[in-house]
Design a protein around this motif. Structure first.
Motif, mmCIF file in Angstrom:
data_model
loop_
_atom_site.group_PDB
_atom_site.id
_atom_site.type_symbol
_atom_site.label_atom_id
_atom_site.label_comp_id
_atom_site.label_asym_id
_atom_site.label_seq_id
_atom_site.Cartn_x
_atom_site.Cartn_y
_atom_site.Cartn_z
ATOM 1 N N TYR A 298 4.631 -0.588 5.948
ATOM 2 C CA TYR A 298 5.376 -0.443 4.695
ATOM 3 C C TYR A 298 5.549 -1.789 4.029
ATOM 4 C CZ TYR A 298 6.359 4.216 6.285
ATOM 5 O OH TYR A 298 6.220 5.508 6.697
ATOM 6 N N GLU A 299 5.347 -2.817 4.822
ATOM 7 C CA GLU A 299 5.721 -4.149 4.341
ATOM 8 C C GLU A 299 4.566 -4.895 3.702
ATOM 9 O OE1 GLU A 299 8.893 -5.436 4.566
ATOM 10 O OE2 GLU A 299 9.370 -3.380 5.116
ATOM 11 N N LEU A 300 3.437 -4.253 3.524
ATOM 12 C CA LEU A 300 2.309 -4.983 2.956
ATOM 13 C C LEU A 300 1.901 -4.397 1.623
ATOM 14 C CD1 LEU A 300 0.135 -5.500 6.114
ATOM 15 C CD2 LEU A 300 1.428 -7.209 4.885
ATOM 16 N N MET A 301 1.574 -5.260 0.705
ATOM 17 C CA MET A 301 1.192 -4.868 -0.657
ATOM 18 C C MET A 301 2.286 -3.991 -1.267
ATOM 19 S SD MET A 301 -2.680 -5.255 -0.950
ATOM 20 C CE MET A 301 -2.897 -3.908 -1.998
ATOM 21 N N SER A 302 2.084 -3.543 -2.471
ATOM 22 C CA SER A 302 3.214 -2.916 -3.147
ATOM 23 C C SER A 302 3.527 -1.541 -2.580
ATOM 24 C CB SER A 302 2.916 -2.802 -4.632
ATOM 25 O OG SER A 302 1.759 -2.055 -4.812
ATOM 26 N N LEU A 303 2.495 -0.808 -2.215
ATOM 27 C CA LEU A 303 2.743 0.560 -1.758
ATOM 28 C C LEU A 303 2.667 0.665 -0.251
ATOM 29 C CD1 LEU A 303 0.587 2.252 -4.439
ATOM 30 C CD2 LEU A 303 3.030 2.499 -4.210
ATOM 31 N N VAL B 47 -5.229 3.207 -2.123
ATOM 32 C CA VAL B 47 -5.056 1.776 -2.379
ATOM 33 C C VAL B 47 -5.616 0.967 -1.218
ATOM 34 C CG1 VAL B 47 -3.378 -0.032 -2.728
ATOM 35 C CG2 VAL B 47 -3.098 2.127 -3.882
ATOM 36 N N PHE C 256 -9.236 1.105 -1.440
ATOM 37 C CA PHE C 256 -9.718 0.216 -2.490
ATOM 38 C C PHE C 256 -9.718 -1.226 -2.027
ATOM 39 C CE2 PHE C 256 -8.629 -2.556 -6.094
ATOM 40 C CZ PHE C 256 -9.792 -2.405 -6.814
ATOM 41 N N LEU C 257 -8.645 -1.612 -1.341
ATOM 42 C CA LEU C 257 -8.549 -2.983 -0.826
ATOM 43 C C LEU C 257 -9.766 -3.321 0.026
ATOM 44 C CD1 LEU C 257 -6.993 -5.583 0.100
ATOM 45 C CD2 LEU C 257 -6.004 -4.186 1.868
ATOM 46 N N VAL D 249 -0.891 8.163 -3.774
ATOM 47 C CA VAL D 249 -2.304 7.849 -3.607
ATOM 48 C C VAL D 249 -2.796 8.361 -2.261
ATOM 49 C CG1 VAL D 249 -2.478 5.893 -5.156
ATOM 50 C CG2 VAL D 249 -1.586 5.550 -2.866
#
Lengths: 499, 807
Positions: free
Chosen positions: B78-83, B145, B148-149, B202
């Motif tokens: 939960y702590e990485l990137m915005s979502l 997401v 996509f990364l 997503v």
């Protein structure tokens, strides 16, 4: 700590650098080392002081008081809220790193005795803009910063620099006059220019539009908004690189900050929507984005390309404002942070290259990544962040901005964002490719490759590495300090913008 | 197990929280760093370690299998990137991760020897491991997401692989690859934005209903974005352009990875999007359902087109690498046909198309990796890639010839080889579609499929004839191979034969089990499970293909038709993309640059005009200045003259003064002399006076006596005079009377003329002021002011003039 200390800190962060600039000026007569040391110390202490302000604004607290009145309702006032703190924080942070970088960089340059006091003085006046409690005080510091940074622009004193500086000066003065006019209009309409009294103008009128337009000219000029951006691509490249990094990374943001205040404090969201000013702002933002990105593609001078890129990126920030919703504002404030970090990294890296090799033209930079790995590494991270490659911070800000645009029901803006990203890719990637993979095959026997050099000094690459890493860290962690700050600042702004 | 998975859908599947998917992604990336560090000391050791890392990664992926069989492996940051980043492996993801890690392991082992003929070893090993990590990330990603990364990371890392040779050709191809990749990534990102804004999530699940509920962004637009984004990677015509360029420029060990695994990332994305995200969660007829079906129809035809176009162009190639590149494109056409047919058959036989597509992706990895490795070995041993310079290799490389024939049999769909199974599934799904709809277009689609398959066999026959058959040129083989180069080919052949011989086991255990993540009709799954692969119908189709291929090949070979090359301008690149790019580039850049310059010029113009105005004003100012100057200097002249006059006067006065003074002095002298003279004269006179006084007294007495006598005489004379006076008065009064009478007569005649004269004199008095009467008393206030002003002006003039002269 005592409340009195908290109350005094916002004044202190302005007064301290301004006072120290005099001390630095005096000490520069004695020794260069003392001068350099003092400037770094000042920047570091200022940063610490700014950080120390955090507890007073962390929970939505606001410090606001008047120092003295000039006229009833007009005076020198102080106001610190989460938005001002955010901007003050990023400014003093970047300033601190740049001041370290500047020591080595400026050792090759002339007139350091002039550079450092001005450099620190501008820090004070820049922070003054953010902690100003009303538009009058803001105006004073805004003008102070703009006019004094002229000295930074023309530092090289070449013909080119003087020309660019002249343009900068003229535009700044026009912008300042427009701003002043807008402030007078606001004062006339609302009887106050304070930031603490809630929405000042709630009824659309010709006068109000005039005020808005003049605010737009005044702050838009600084923010490099089309069609007032013309000074920017001239002035930023000619300044010495530490100054370019600050001009592009921080000082442009004062314009954005001013516009945010205008939209959400002088006016409010329903008014702006009713009067359709958001459309005006949006159209200008779209033109700014596309124009900045497209023209950057045609530039061969590295720093000029970066400067045009700044124009495009400021377009994102203006677009975020034009969307007028909270999600877009989060992206907006976060993009202010991101761009400050990315662009200062890029300019400092460009500066390190120029400092080491004297090369400014992009076509000459073949294979430079092998010789200056840290510099080009930081450059690469920042450039990829600019394109919006996950998980870098540029992606995060684009992501939030795009979601805000979709929330506002304008997918067209997202399209523009992505077109601009593609253009960013087109003008940043060749630099990176040439730097790391541009083989000797292409430029065999050319003079630029005959030069033997290695990476820049530690004093230069450490700030670069810190900035480059921050691009990565603040993108990967969603609950990072800056993103939290953006969330808080955006909701604060949004609240203040709603009647 | 399968049945339970069928009856429940994904939500009901067991969820296992485990960090293993993350480890699978991070391990190769960490290994890349180790390889870099090792390479500083010892390059061979680094290569060996890289091969080991490839194997270890493969084993790690394999170790996921028991977990995947139990349910879905999930892990969420939960702590990485915005979502937050989420990892989620189901059986489909596992199959793709398996094929990617298998291809990688084999290629890395192969590369241990092969790399000798290539430069930049470290670059290759580091970035191939990094790419491995990111492609595994694509397959284990739990949301779009995250996907996509890793997709973007894969693009960037594999870019370095593409330009691995660092020659201009590779750099140009790499640039094309990168830009297309970035553009595709951005299009994909737009799709993700739109999806997220519409659906609010997503997650990789059925999102059509959510999308419809959200803000109105057209479903078709979102789908198109995803399809283009993934399609570029998968090489769908007309987005395939990067492939031939990149493959022609890259070494076999990169192309094997790219064709064997990386393009599967695109396929994987399309399967996820078309069959999962853009599928209604219930298979009930409705407009969402018909959307899914019509996109399926579209994808199916795109796949068929890709298949035929790829095969025809492959037939015309003169370079082994390019032939394999177009062959890859063509094979992706099969996969897309399968996916499209599956989606087209929603609610009926969708599992058949799906299974065909998944199995064919896997098969393609097997034989295409094999082909590229064979080409790699040929290049390793001969240094040649062009057909013209090769020939007759069956003598010197019999083993390689054997493998080649085996792979050709597989790719051509000969029974008992793996390609037959997947092609049968795809072909059957087309037949099912025809059975269901019975329209001409589907009938044609099936025929196109047969022709495409026949063409595939044709170009491999050409390959065989040109490379292995015929006469061997002198001194072609320079180096001998080692077992390390051949080992991967055995593994691949083994897989091909297992699938070919035991299709039911493989399809049912793996491919059909992976349908648990999708919403498929249970009976279609049952249908695939019980499909008779070696029934008369599929065998007849395979026979038709082979027969048709031979029939086509004979004239092709006889007339050397496959050596024909299209003119350059026939390609899509020249017809559409290059002009389009030029137009966009031209319009966007030119217009923006012009606008920028225009704004700049506008300001310059305004500034210029303002300056002109200022200059004009300045000249006016100067004129005034001049005026003051001239008048000032005139005044100064006047003053000077006056001053001269003054000084001459002064001199004159002075001179006169001094003259007068002298004169006065002299006069004073004279005076004194006179004084003296007078004094002396006075004394003499006094004396004389005294004497005279005595004389005077005597005279006085004499005169008194005389006086008395005279008085007496006078009295007498007076009396006479009075008498005379009386006489004269009488005569005078009579004369006056006479004069008065005559005057009265004259007045009565001349009175009028006198009046006129008086009038004239009065008027003159009014008109003419007598200048002599002007004095201070007559000046009124106005004239006083006038005078004052004049005085001030003159004063200023004087002052100014003086100042100017001083200047």
């Amino acid at each position: 700590m005592d409340t009195a200390i908290y109350n005094f800190l916002p004044v202190w962060v302005v007064i301290f650098p301004i006072f120290m600039s005099i001390v630095i000026f005096v000490s520069s007569r004695r020794s260069e080392k003392m001068r350099d040391g003092l400037s770094v110390t000042t920047a570091v202490l200022t940063f610490i002081s700014v950080v120390a302000m955090y507890p007073s604004v962390a929970d939505g607290g606001v410090i606001a008081y008047t120092i003295f009145d000039i006229l009833p309702g007009l005076g020198i006032t102080v106001r610190l809220d989460i938005l001002s703190f955010s901007l003050a924080l990023i400014s003093s942070f970047v300033w601190m790193l740049v001041s370290i970088y500047a020591i080595d960089y400026m050792s090759h340059e002339h007139a350091g005795d002039r550079f450092y006091p001005i450099f620190i003085f501008v820090l004070g006046s820049c922070l003054g803009i953010f902690v100003a409690g009303d538009f009058f005080t803001l105006f004073i510091f805004f003008e102070l910063m703009s006019l004094i940074s002229y000295v930074l622009v023309i530092h090289e004193e070449t013909r080119e620099a003087l020309r660019a500086g002249y343009k900068y000066l003229i535009m700044t003065i026009i912008g300042g006059l427009a701003l002043f006019f807008a402030i007078i209009l606001t004062f006339e309409l609302a009887g106050s220019v304070s930031l603490s009294e809630g929405t000042l103008i709630t009824v659309p009128s010709t006068m109000a539009f005039l005020a808005f337009l003049n605010f737009l000219i005044g702050f838009g000029m600084k923010a490099g908004m089309f069609p007032l951006h013309v000074w920017l691509p001239d002035a930023h490249p000619v300044a010495p690189s530490p100054a370019s990094a600050l001009l592009s990374g921080i000082m442009l943001k004062t314009g954005a900050y001013g516009l945010l205040r205008v939209l959400f404090t002088v006016f409010n969201i329903p008014l702006v929507k009713e009067a359709n000013w958001d459309i005006l702002l949006g159209v200008l933002a779209v033109i700014t984005i596309v124009l900045g990105s497209a023209v950057a593609l045609t530039q061969d001078d590295l720093k000029r390309r970066l400067a045009y890129s700044s124009v495009g990126q400021m377009g994102y920030i203006i677009m975020g404002m034009a969307l007028l919703n909270e999600k877009a504002l989060v992206g907006d404030v976060f993009h202010i942070f991101s761009h400050a970090l990315m662009k200062s990294t890029l300019f400092l890296a460009a500066g390190a290259i120029i400092w080491k090799t004297g090369l400014r033209n992009i076509n000459d930079l073949h294979g430079i990544g092998k010789k200056m790995p840290v510099t080009m590494g930081a450059f690469t991270i920042a450039a990829l962040a600019m394109i919006g490659i996950p998980p870098l911070n540029g992606f995060l800000s684009k992501w939030t901005l795009a979601l805000g645009a979709l929330d506002a029901g304008v997918p067209f803006y997202v399209f523009i964002l992505l077109v601009s990203s593609l253009l960013n890719g087109l003008y940043y990637l060749p630099i990176i490719i040439a730097a790391f993979f541009g083989g000797e095959n292409e430029h065999e026997g050319e003079e630029s490759l005959a030069l033997e050099y290695d990476d820049a000094t530690y004093g230069m690459i450490i700030p670069l590495a810190v900035l480059g890493l921050s691009c990565f860290v603040f993108g990967l962690m969603p609950h990072n300090f800056l993103f939290e700050l953006s969330l808080k600042a955006a909701s604060f702004l949004f609240q203040s913008g709603m009647p | 197990m399968i049945l339970s998975a069928i009856s429940n859908n994904l939500a009901a599947a067991d969820t296992i929280i485990s960090l293993r998917p993350v480890a699978v992604v991070l391990f190769p990336m960490a290994a890349a760093l180790v390889v870099y560090v090792l390479s500083i000391k010892n390059k061979r050791l680094a290569a060996f370690f890289a091969s080991l890392a490839g194997m270890a990664t493969f084993l790690m992926v394999l170790s996921l299998y028991p977990l995947v069989r139990q349910g879905v492996i999930e892990y969420r940051f939960y702590e990485l990137m915005s979502l937050g980043l989420s990892f989620r492996v189901d059986l489909l993801g596992f199959i793709f991760a398996f094929l990617a890690s298998l291809a990688w392991m084999l290629v890395l082992i192969f590369a241990y020897h092969y790399i000798r003929v290539e430069a930049n070893h470290v670059l290759y090993y580091c970035f191939s491991l990094l790419t491995l990590g990111s492609i595994l990330g694509v397959f284990v990603a739990g949301d779009l997401v995250t996907l996509f990364l890793f997709f973007e990371m894969m693009t960037f890392f594999s870019y370095v692989l593409v330009i691995g040779r660092l020659n201009p050709q590779a750099l140009a191809a790499g640039k094309f690859y990168l830009y297309l990749g970035v553009a595709g990534g951005l299009v994909l990102l737009f799709g993700i934005f739109a999806l997220y804004s519409a659906a609010g999530t997503v997650e990789l699940t059925n999102l059509m209903e959510e999308m419809e509920r959200g803000p109105a962004v057209s479903l078709l637009l979102i789908f198109a974005c995803f399809f283009v984004g993934f399609g570029i990677k998968a090489g769908v015509v007309p987005l395939h352009l990067w492939m031939p360029k990149a493959y022609a420029a890259g070494p076999a060990i990169v192309n094997a990875l790219s064709s064997g695994a990386m393009i599967k990332a695109g396929v994987y994305g399309v399967i996820r999007i078309l069959m999962l995200v853009f599928t209604p969660s219930t298979l009930e007829p409705g407009h969402l359902f018909s959307f899914a079906v019509s996109t399926g129809y579209f994808v199916m035809w795109l796949g068929l087109m890709t298949m035929v176009v790829g095969a025809v162009i492959a037939l015309l190639q003169s370079n082994m690498m390019k032939l394999l590149a177009y062959s890859s494109i063509s094979q992706m056409g099969y996969v897309f046909t399968g996916i499209g047919a599956g989606a087209f058959l929603f609610g009926a036989e969708e599992a058949m198309g799906y299974s065909g597509a998944v199995l064919h992706s896997f098969n393609h990895t097997l034989f295409k990796t094999g082909f590229f490795l064979i080409v790699g070995i040929i290049y390793y041993r001969t240094g040649q890639l062009e057909f013209k310079k090769l020939g007759g290799l069956y003598r010197s490389m019999p083993m390689l010839t054997g493998f080649f024939i085996l792979y050709v049999l597989a790719i051509a769909g000969v029974p008992l080889f793996s390609g037959y199974i997947s092609k049968t599934l795809i072909h059957d799904s087309l037949l099912e579609a025809y059975y269901l709809h019975g329209t001409l277009d589907i009938f044609l689609a099936e025929k196109v499929f047969i022709v495409g398959s026949a063409l595939t066999l044709c170009y491999y026959l050409k390959f065989f004839q040109q490379v292995f058959w015929g006469k061997e040129p002198e001194g072609l083989v320079k180096q001998s191979g080692t077992w390390v180069l051949y080992a991967p080919l055995y593994v691949l052949a083994l897989f091909i034969l297992i699938i070919g011989f035991f299709p039911h086991y493989f399809v049912n255990q793996f491919v059909l089990a992976s349908t648990a993540s999708f919403v498929f009709e249970p009976y279609s799954i049952e249908h695939v499970r019980d499909l008779a692969y070696f029934g008369s119908h599929p065998l007849a189709a395979a026979g038709t293909v082979i027969l048709l291929a031979l029939l086509l090949y004979i004239p092709l070979h006889k007339f050397r038709l496959y050596e024909y090359s299209f003119p350059r301008w026939v390609s899509i690149e020249y017809l559409i993309f290059a002009p389009l790019a030029k137009i966009v580039y031209f319009y966007l850049l030119r217009s923006c640059k012009t606008m920028d310059g225009g704004v700049n010029n506008f300001y310059a113009e305004i500034g210029g005009k303002f300056l002109q105005f200022c200059r004009y004003f300045g000249s006016f100012d100067k004129g005034l200045d001049d005026l003051y100057m001239t008048s000032g200097s005139k005044a100064l002249d006047y003053v000077k003259k006056t001053r001269e006059l003054d000084s001459t006067l002064d001199e004159a006065y002075e001179r006169t003064g001094s003259g007068v003074k002298k004169f006065a002095d002299r006069t004073a002298g004279l005076d004194r002399a006179l004084d003296k003279a007078y004094e002396s004269t006075g004394a003499a006179t006094r004396r004389m006076t005294d004497r005279t006084a005595g004389l005077d007294k005597a005279l006085d007495e004499a005169y008194e006596q005389t006086g008395k006598t005279v008085k007496k005489f006078t009295d007498r004379t007076g009396k006479f005079d009075e008498a005379l006076n009386k006489g004269y008065e009488k005569a005078g009064s009579s004369t006056r009377e006479f004069i008065d009478k005559s005057l009265q007569k004259g007045e009565s005649t001349g009175g009028e003329g006198k009046e006129e004269e008086e009038k004239r004199q009065g008027a003159r008095k009014k008109v003419a002021l007598n200048p002599m009467e002007w004095n201070i008393k007559n000046l009124n206030f106005d004239s006083l002011l006038l005078v004052l002003m004049l005085g001030i002006i003159i004063f200023i003039l004087f002052y100014f003039a003086r100042g100017l002269t001083e200047l």
